[in-house]
Design a protein around this motif. Structure first.
Motif, PDB file in Angstrom:
ATOM      1  N   TYR A  31       0.823  -1.208   0.000  1.00  0.00           N
ATOM      2  CA  TYR A  31       0.000   0.000   0.000  1.00  0.00           C
ATOM      3  C   TYR A  31       0.859   1.261   0.000  1.00  0.00           C
ATOM      4  O   TYR A  31       0.461   2.282  -0.554  1.00  0.00           O
ATOM      5  CB  TYR A  31      -1.031   0.013   1.135  1.00  0.00           C
ATOM      6  N   ASP A  32       2.054   1.221   0.589  1.00  0.00           N
ATOM      7  CA  ASP A  32       2.961   2.364   0.516  1.00  0.00           C
ATOM      8  C   ASP A  32       3.480   2.562  -0.905  1.00  0.00           C
ATOM      9  O   ASP A  32       3.576   3.692  -1.387  1.00  0.00           O
ATOM     10  CB  ASP A  32       4.143   2.201   1.476  1.00  0.00           C
ATOM     11  N   ILE A  33       3.802   1.485  -1.580  1.00  0.00           N
ATOM     12  CA  ILE A  33       4.298   1.585  -2.958  1.00  0.00           C
ATOM     13  C   ILE A  33       3.217   2.131  -3.878  1.00  0.00           C
ATOM     14  O   ILE A  33       3.458   3.050  -4.667  1.00  0.00           O
ATOM     15  CB  ILE A  33       4.843   0.225  -3.442  1.00  0.00           C
ATOM     16  N   VAL A  34       1.998   1.598  -3.772  1.00  0.00           N
ATOM     17  CA  VAL A  34       0.894   2.062  -4.623  1.00  0.00           C
ATOM     18  C   VAL A  34       0.586   3.537  -4.343  1.00  0.00           C
ATOM     19  O   VAL A  34       0.370   4.319  -5.270  1.00  0.00           O
ATOM     20  CB  VAL A  34      -0.367   1.190  -4.429  1.00  0.00           C
ATOM     21  N   ALA A  35       0.586   3.932  -3.078  1.00  0.00           N
ATOM     22  CA  ALA A  35       0.270   5.314  -2.711  1.00  0.00           C
ATOM     23  C   ALA A  35       1.440   6.266  -2.939  1.00  0.00           C
ATOM     24  O   ALA A  35       1.259   7.480  -2.932  1.00  0.00           O
ATOM     25  CB  ALA A  35      -0.173   5.379  -1.253  1.00  0.00           C
ATOM     26  N   GLY A  36       2.652   5.724  -3.116  1.00  0.00           N
ATOM     27  CA  GLY A  36       3.826   6.581  -3.281  1.00  0.00           C
ATOM     28  C   GLY A  36       4.291   7.177  -1.971  1.00  0.00           C
ATOM     29  O   GLY A  36       4.646   8.355  -1.892  1.00  0.00           O
ATOM     30  N   THR A  37       4.292   6.348  -0.911  1.00  0.00           N
ATOM     31  CA  THR A  37       4.712   6.800   0.416  1.00  0.00           C
ATOM     32  C   THR A  37       5.740   5.832   1.001  1.00  0.00           C
ATOM     33  O   THR A  37       5.947   4.743   0.482  1.00  0.00           O
ATOM     34  CB  THR A  37       3.505   6.896   1.378  1.00  0.00           C
ATOM     35  N   ILE A  38       6.345   6.256   2.108  1.00  0.00           N
ATOM     36  CA  ILE A  38       7.263   5.406   2.857  1.00  0.00           C
ATOM     37  C   ILE A  38       7.230   5.852   4.313  1.00  0.00           C
ATOM     38  O   ILE A  38       6.997   7.030   4.602  1.00  0.00           O
ATOM     39  CB  ILE A  38       8.703   5.471   2.278  1.00  0.00           C
ATOM     40  N   VAL A  39       7.437   4.926   5.232  1.00  0.00           N
ATOM     41  CA  VAL A  39       7.503   5.243   6.659  1.00  0.00           C
ATOM     42  C   VAL A  39       8.969   5.454   7.010  1.00  0.00           C
ATOM     43  O   VAL A  39       9.814   4.599   6.712  1.00  0.00           O
ATOM     44  CB  VAL A  39       6.890   4.119   7.516  1.00  0.00           C
ATOM     45  N   VAL A  40       9.286   6.600   7.621  1.00  0.00           N
ATOM     46  CA  VAL A  40      10.660   6.949   7.974  1.00  0.00           C
ATOM     47  C   VAL A  40      10.727   7.406   9.417  1.00  0.00           C
ATOM     48  O   VAL A  40       9.703   7.713  10.041  1.00  0.00           O
ATOM     49  CB  VAL A  40      11.204   8.079   7.051  1.00  0.00           C
ATOM     50  N   LYS A  41      11.946   7.489   9.957  1.00  0.00           N
ATOM     51  CA  LYS A  41      12.136   8.081  11.290  1.00  0.00           C
ATOM     52  C   LYS A  41      12.036   9.590  11.160  1.00  0.00           C
ATOM     53  O   LYS A  41      12.522  10.168  10.197  1.00  0.00           O
ATOM     54  CB  LYS A  41      13.503   7.705  11.865  1.00  0.00           C
ATOM     55  N   ARG A  42      11.377  10.203  12.131  1.00  0.00           N
ATOM     56  CA  ARG A  42      11.267  11.670  12.143  1.00  0.00           C
ATOM     57  C   ARG A  42      12.640  12.286  12.364  1.00  0.00           C
ATOM     58  O   ARG A  42      13.493  11.707  13.035  1.00  0.00           O
ATOM     59  CB  ARG A  42      10.342  12.143  13.266  1.00  0.00           C
TER      60      ARG A  42
END
Length: 163
Positions: free
Chosen positions: A148-159
């Motif tokens: 779902y991150d790839i399809v949406a064009g997102t990634i979870v990162v450290k702040r």
């Protein structure tokens, strides 16, 4: 861990919602109702009417979860409370390049807009509802990204500033 924190917050909201429905409907048998609608337990005594009500409650809950994630990811700095507590956030990502062990360059790495947040939340939550655990895909994609991150064009990162 972030998902667990969010799960408990949302479970509390779901329990409150179900208990409010019980109170408004005048239902007195709390144990049976709670087993059906909060825990979603089905047994041989479950009627079609109960199943229909359970499906409606499950759909409303799934939509509530989507709204929760959309508001948090888009409007609250890119993080649900669980992600925030763990020092994580969701940002846009067209390209990610490994630059050092445990360090990735994310391009463009900007705040998530509402459209992207909606797409991400819907794919994530309705894939879970259809028994496809989309989060498992993080084991197979580069930099632990989910489908779902790839399809949406997102990634979870450290702040920034969190180590």
């Amino acid at each position: 861990m972030a998902e667990m924190v969010d799960f408990f917050i949302l479970f509390f909201i779901k329990a409150t919602m179900v208990l409010t429905i019980m109170h408004v409907s005048g239902i007195k048998d709390i144990s049976k109702f709670a087993m059906h609608y909060i825990i979603e337990e089905i047994d041989e005594d479950t009627s079609m009417e109960d199943l229909q009500k359970m499906m409606i409650v499950a759909l409303i809950y799934r939509l509530l979860v989507c709204v929760y994630e959309i508001i948090c990811i888009w409007g609250a700095g890119g993080a649900t409370p669980g992600k925030f507590l763990l020092g994580l956030r969701v940002v846009t990502c067209d390209t990610s390049v490994l630059i050092a062990p445990s360090r990735v360059l994310v391009i463009p790495s900007s705040n998530v807009n509402i459209t992207t947040s909606i797409i991400r939340a819907l794919i994530k939550n309705f894939s879970i509802a259809s028994f496809f655990p989309a989060f498992i895909t993080l084991l197979f994609f580069q930099h632990n990204r989910t489908a779902y991150d790839i399809v949406a064009g997102t990634i979870v990162v450290k702040r920034n500033g969190v180590r």
